[in-house]
Design a protein around this motif. Sequence first.
Motif, short mmCIF file in Angstrom:
data_model
loop_
_atom_site.label_atom_id
_atom_site.label_comp_id
_atom_site.label_asym_id
_atom_site.label_seq_id
_atom_site.Cartn_x
_atom_site.Cartn_y
_atom_site.Cartn_z
N GLY A 43 0.83 -1.19 0.00
CA GLY A 43 0.00 0.00 0.00
C GLY A 43 0.87 1.25 0.00
N SER A 84 0.50 5.40 0.56
CA SER A 84 -0.42 6.43 1.03
C SER A 84 -0.68 7.44 -0.08
CB SER A 84 0.15 7.15 2.26
OG SER A 84 1.33 7.86 1.93
N LEU A 88 -0.38 -0.43 -4.56
CA LEU A 88 -1.80 -0.06 -4.53
C LEU A 88 -1.95 1.20 -3.68
CD1 LEU A 88 -1.56 -3.42 -4.10
CD2 LEU A 88 -4.01 -3.19 -4.52
N MET A 89 -2.55 2.23 -4.23
CA MET A 89 -2.79 3.44 -3.45
C MET A 89 -3.92 3.19 -2.46
SD MET A 89 -3.87 7.28 -4.65
CE MET A 89 -5.62 6.87 -4.71
N ILE A 90 -3.72 3.62 -1.22
CA ILE A 90 -4.74 3.49 -0.18
C ILE A 90 -5.49 4.81 -0.05
CG2 ILE A 90 -5.20 2.94 2.23
CD1 ILE A 90 -2.52 1.48 2.32
N LEU A 100 -9.15 1.85 7.66
CA LEU A 100 -7.78 1.69 7.20
C LEU A 100 -7.18 0.40 7.76
CD1 LEU A 100 -6.59 5.39 7.43
CD2 LEU A 100 -7.36 4.13 5.41
N TYR A 107 -7.27 -2.37 5.26
CA TYR A 107 -6.16 -2.38 4.31
C TYR A 107 -4.92 -2.99 4.96
CZ TYR A 107 -8.70 0.51 0.96
OH TYR A 107 -9.61 0.96 0.04
N LEU A 147 -2.99 -6.03 3.12
CA LEU A 147 -1.77 -5.68 2.39
C LEU A 147 -0.54 -6.13 3.18
CD1 LEU A 147 -2.73 -2.11 1.12
CD2 LEU A 147 -3.01 -4.30 -0.05
N LEU A 167 3.47 -0.92 3.95
CA LEU A 167 3.01 0.45 3.70
C LEU A 167 4.19 1.33 3.36
CD1 LEU A 167 0.91 2.83 3.91
CD2 LEU A 167 1.54 2.95 6.35
N LEU A 194 -3.01 5.26 9.36
CA LEU A 194 -2.37 4.21 8.57
C LEU A 194 -1.16 3.63 9.31
CD1 LEU A 194 -2.20 5.31 4.81
CD2 LEU A 194 -3.36 3.30 5.76
#
Length: 274
Positions: free
Chosen positions: A8, A10, A50-52, A68, A71, A75, A78, A113
């Motif tokens: 992920g 941000s 992958l953009m969160i 969040l 995710y 995932l 981060l 996050l």
Amino acid sequence: MADALLIGVSARIYHPNVPHADLGGIFTKTLHYLEQSAAHWVIGGGALALMIPPVESEGLLRRIDVSLSDYAERLDGLVLQGGADVSPACYGERPLDPAWAGDPVRDQYEMELIDAFITAGKPVLGICRGMQLINVAFGGTLYQDIATQLPSAIAHVDPARYDSQFHRVRIAPGSRLAALYPGFTHAEINSIHHQGIKELGRELVVEAVAEPDGMIEAVRWQGPSHVFAMQWHPEFMAQRALQPGQLDGGPILREFLGAARQRREASGAAGPET
């Protein structure tokens, strides 16, 4: 790529209340976006980026629909990309200049996050603003503007040169960063920031400092999961032919993805996450 790590990244946030809103069209809407080189840097390591998106109460989704933490559970790691200033309100100060007020919405989102991924035991990697926010998340503070508050400091940003602005750093002897770069005691890194760490956050150790002013350039958490952050932009350096002494970000990315792989395999051995 069926077994590729899912990383992920941000989101940067464009708010339509800034002057560009008069462009009309899509610029009248809130935009969540991913800077291309950040995604390509992660993908170049063999992972999927992958953009969160932020989950805000003003959006179409209610917080009870998705969090969040969802995710973080699904995932493998981060990456916190660079961008807007961190709001001084996050560390108990008021902006010394209105231009340094930062983005409190993004701050809150990325703080959540960080907490979600650390709670899940997933690795976190911070770039530029990401390092500053990690420091604040662990109770540290920032210089709102290095040139103003530390006039004796070297130039850490040059808008005209942007990612071509480089300076020298010293890598802490015996640190994990030193182990990633055997034979390197010093290196050249790019520098695109006017804010920086003032008081170091809890359980963070310094792994690199700028020379000669001693500004903190890399930190690592001493806790049970992988949290590393750097003030420079390795994703920009990956786009250019590096000169001797300039720091290749490959070892940092491989260490991060290795921690993500190890965490995934440990979770698989323990059974599927719920």
